[in-house]
Design an enzyme around this catalytic site. Structure first.
Site, PDB file in Angstrom:
ATOM      1  N   ASN A  10      35.838  18.226   6.807  1.00 37.18           N
ATOM      2  CA  ASN A  10      36.004  18.116   5.354  1.00 37.18           C
ATOM      3  C   ASN A  10      36.355  19.499   4.816  1.00 37.18           C
ATOM      4  O   ASN A  10      35.496  20.378   4.766  1.00 37.18           O
ATOM      5  CB  ASN A  10      34.685  17.587   4.758  1.00 37.18           C
ATOM      6  CG  ASN A  10      34.690  17.591   3.246  1.00 37.18           C
ATOM      7  OD1 ASN A  10      35.718  17.813   2.612  1.00 37.18           O
ATOM      8  ND2 ASN A  10      33.525  17.325   2.665  1.00 37.18           N
ATOM      9  N   TRP A  11      37.613  19.670   4.439  1.00 39.86           N
ATOM     10  CA  TRP A  11      38.073  21.004   4.030  1.00 39.86           C
ATOM     11  C   TRP A  11      37.634  21.372   2.610  1.00 39.86           C
ATOM     12  O   TRP A  11      37.812  22.500   2.175  1.00 39.86           O
ATOM     13  CB  TRP A  11      39.606  21.090   4.150  1.00 39.86           C
ATOM     14  CG  TRP A  11      40.123  20.957   5.546  1.00 39.86           C
ATOM     15  CD1 TRP A  11      39.385  20.824   6.697  1.00 39.86           C
ATOM     16  CD2 TRP A  11      41.497  20.946   5.962  1.00 39.86           C
ATOM     17  NE1 TRP A  11      40.217  20.732   7.796  1.00 39.86           N
ATOM     18  CE2 TRP A  11      41.517  20.804   7.368  1.00 39.86           C
ATOM     19  CE3 TRP A  11      42.718  21.040   5.287  1.00 39.86           C
ATOM     20  CZ2 TRP A  11      42.706  20.758   8.098  1.00 39.86           C
ATOM     21  CZ3 TRP A  11      43.908  20.992   6.008  1.00 39.86           C
ATOM     22  CH2 TRP A  11      43.896  20.849   7.393  1.00 39.86           C
ATOM     23  N   LYS A  12      37.094  20.397   1.884  1.00 46.40           N
ATOM     24  CA  LYS A  12      36.618  20.640   0.507  1.00 46.40           C
ATOM     25  C   LYS A  12      37.712  21.312  -0.322  1.00 46.40           C
ATOM     26  O   LYS A  12      38.885  21.067  -0.089  1.00 46.40           O
ATOM     27  CB  LYS A  12      35.298  21.418   0.528  1.00 46.40           C
ATOM     28  CG  LYS A  12      34.265  20.714   1.417  1.00 46.40           C
ATOM     29  CD  LYS A  12      32.866  21.217   1.226  1.00 46.40           C
ATOM     30  CE  LYS A  12      31.930  20.456   2.158  1.00 46.40           C
ATOM     31  NZ  LYS A  12      30.522  20.807   1.971  1.00 46.40           N
ATOM     32  N   HIS A  96      30.318  11.467  -1.064  1.00 44.87           N
ATOM     33  CA  HIS A  96      29.871  12.769  -0.560  1.00 44.87           C
ATOM     34  C   HIS A  96      28.846  13.359  -1.533  1.00 44.87           C
ATOM     35  O   HIS A  96      28.951  13.172  -2.740  1.00 44.87           O
ATOM     36  CB  HIS A  96      31.067  13.721  -0.407  1.00 44.87           C
ATOM     37  CG  HIS A  96      30.677  14.986   0.285  1.00 44.87           C
ATOM     38  ND1 HIS A  96      30.123  16.047  -0.393  1.00 44.87           N
ATOM     39  CD2 HIS A  96      30.708  15.342   1.593  1.00 44.87           C
ATOM     40  CE1 HIS A  96      29.841  17.006   0.484  1.00 44.87           C
ATOM     41  NE2 HIS A  96      30.187  16.606   1.686  1.00 44.87           N
ATOM     42  N   GLU A  98      28.460  16.152  -2.781  1.00 42.90           N
ATOM     43  CA  GLU A  98      28.989  16.961  -3.887  1.00 42.90           C
ATOM     44  C   GLU A  98      29.534  16.071  -5.002  1.00 42.90           C
ATOM     45  O   GLU A  98      29.492  16.438  -6.175  1.00 42.90           O
ATOM     46  CB  GLU A  98      30.041  17.946  -3.345  1.00 42.90           C
ATOM     47  CG  GLU A  98      29.338  19.110  -2.640  1.00 42.90           C
ATOM     48  CD  GLU A  98      30.047  19.676  -1.430  1.00 42.90           C
ATOM     49  OE1 GLU A  98      31.282  19.524  -1.317  1.00 42.90           O
ATOM     50  OE2 GLU A  98      29.360  20.264  -0.572  1.00 42.90           O
ATOM     51  N   GLU A 168      24.033  13.067   5.425  1.00 42.53           N
ATOM     52  CA  GLU A 168      24.223  14.462   5.033  1.00 42.53           C
ATOM     53  C   GLU A 168      23.081  14.897   4.127  1.00 42.53           C
ATOM     54  O   GLU A 168      23.156  14.731   2.907  1.00 42.53           O
ATOM     55  CB  GLU A 168      25.551  14.605   4.285  1.00 42.53           C
ATOM     56  CG  GLU A 168      26.743  14.249   5.142  1.00 42.53           C
ATOM     57  CD  GLU A 168      27.941  15.065   4.718  1.00 42.53           C
ATOM     58  OE1 GLU A 168      28.475  15.770   5.568  1.00 42.53           O
ATOM     59  OE2 GLU A 168      28.299  15.040   3.531  1.00 42.53           O
ATOM     60  N   GLY A 174      26.214  23.377   3.379  1.00 42.64           N
ATOM     61  CA  GLY A 174      26.692  24.671   2.906  1.00 42.64           C
ATOM     62  C   GLY A 174      25.587  25.708   2.788  1.00 42.64           C
ATOM     63  O   GLY A 174      25.787  26.777   2.223  1.00 42.64           O
ATOM     64  N   SER A 214      25.993  21.975   7.657  1.00 45.74           N
ATOM     65  CA  SER A 214      25.962  23.277   8.348  1.00 45.74           C
ATOM     66  C   SER A 214      26.118  23.179   9.861  1.00 45.74           C
ATOM     67  O   SER A 214      25.541  23.980  10.605  1.00 45.74           O
ATOM     68  CB  SER A 214      24.676  24.042   7.990  1.00 45.74           C
ATOM     69  OG  SER A 214      24.641  24.334   6.614  1.00 45.74           O
ATOM     70  N   GLY A 235      31.861  20.734   7.347  1.00 40.05           N
ATOM     71  CA  GLY A 235      32.501  21.361   6.202  1.00 40.05           C
ATOM     72  C   GLY A 235      33.070  22.715   6.584  1.00 40.05           C
ATOM     73  O   GLY A 235      34.144  22.819   7.179  1.00 40.05           O
ATOM     74  N   GLY A 236      32.316  23.767   6.244  1.00 44.63           N
ATOM     75  CA  GLY A 236      32.807  25.129   6.424  1.00 44.63           C
ATOM     76  C   GLY A 236      33.414  25.417   7.788  1.00 44.63           C
ATOM     77  O   GLY A 236      34.475  26.040   7.892  1.00 44.63           O
TER      78      GLY A 236
HETATM   79  P1  PGA Z   1      28.966  22.137   5.652  1.00 46.33           P
HETATM   80  O1  PGA Z   1      29.432  20.808   4.859  1.00 46.33           O
HETATM   81  O2  PGA Z   1      29.271  21.879   7.105  1.00 46.33           O
HETATM   82  O3  PGA Z   1      29.792  23.242   5.064  1.00 46.33           O
HETATM   83  O4  PGA Z   1      27.501  22.278   5.402  1.00 46.33           O
HETATM   84  C1  PGA Z   1      29.211  19.538   5.392  1.00 46.33           C
HETATM   85  C2  PGA Z   1      29.790  18.500   4.479  1.00 46.33           C
HETATM   86  O5  PGA Z   1      29.569  18.600   3.272  1.00 46.33           O
HETATM   87  O6  PGA Z   1      30.485  17.574   4.922  1.00 46.33           O
END
Ligand code: PGA
Length: 251
Positions: A10-12, A96, A98, A168, A174, A214, A235-236
């Site tokens: 997930n590149w956000k 998600h 977020e 999640e 994050g 994470s 994510g990251g």
């Molecule tokens: P993260 O994000 O790996 O940066 O914690 C995970 C996600 O939100 O899918």
């Protein structure tokens, strides 16, 4: 029951167009012929079509990070399921954390989004997870259960053939705080049971459940050894092709 692993990136809200194209090409190069896990990437909306071009006919699945549930009309800033299909998306993240917590989307809105995705033929990754306060209050299972029930209630198993669920925990996203393999396993097992209550145990036994929060190459293998962890949502670490490839290959 063996379930084939599925790992998403997930590149956000990151990268320029050029960076997104380069990353997509690099992910294809490293993972396009890797048979050990299904790989998905979720770029920002404006890059979807260009990334689809870079992925070409590779088996890497292209997904969007969100959609809006209405078909069309006066919904400024929103993107419909049909629009996503038209630019080459096959997958979409639904609910998600977020979207739930930064953008204030309710369980009911997320249920509508899931239906819109299914109606358009998109394969959904339905995300659930508790906040730190909810975990500390002992509500982890109840919160995930409520999120699942609201999203899935009334849907037919035949519509949900491609459903993937992502657990999640909000406190792990994050933050650098990864759930331990044991913490992930106990919630994944409970998610599988609850999906079984709603849709039948034979359906639940085939459901793939990803862990997200994470994840790094150093923690991926430990998580993936757990029996109910069928994949990862990253994510990251998915912004670095080498690191993402190592995570996909971790099992
Ligand atoms: P993260 O994000 O790996 O940066 O914690 C995970 C996600 O939100 O899918």
């Amino acid at each position: 029951m063996s379930r084939s692993p599925i790992v998403g990136g997930n590149w956000k809200m990151n990268l320029s167009l050029g960076e997104a194209e380069a990353l997509a090409s690099e992910v294809r190069h490293r993972l396009g012929s890797y048979p050990g896990a299904q790989t998905l990437i979720f770029p920002p909306f404006p890059y979807l079509q260009a990334v689809a071009g870079r992925l070409g006919d590779s088996p890497i699945g292209l997904g969007a990070q969100d959609l809006w549930y209405e078909g069309k009309g006066a919904f400024t800033g929103a993107v419909s399921a049909a629009m996503l299909v038209s630019v080459g998306c096959k997958w979409v993240l639904i609910g998600h954390s977020e979207r739930r917590h930064v953008f204030g989307e309710s369980d009911e809105i997320i249920a509508k989004k899931l239906r819109a995705a299914l109606h358009a033929g998109l394969k959904p990754v339905l995300c659930v997870g508790e906040t730190l306060l909810e975990r500390q209050a002992g509500q982890t299972f109840a919160v995930c259960g409520r999120q699942l029930r609201t999203a899935l209630q009334g849907l037919q198993r035949s519509e949900l053939e491609h459903l993937v669920v992502a657990y999640e925990p909000v406190w792990a996203i994050g933050t650098g705080l990864v759930a331990s393999p044991e913490q992930a396993q106990e919630v994944h097992a409970d998610i599988r049971d609850r999906v079984g209550d709603i849709l039948g145990m034979d359906f639940a036994a085939k459901l793939r459940i990803q862990y997200g929060g994470s994840v790094k190459s150093s923690t991926a293998a430990g998580l993936m050894t757990k029996p109910d962890v069928d994949g990862l949502l990253v994510g990251g670490a998915s912004l670095l092709a080498e690191e993402f490839a190592a995570i996909v290959r971790a099992k």
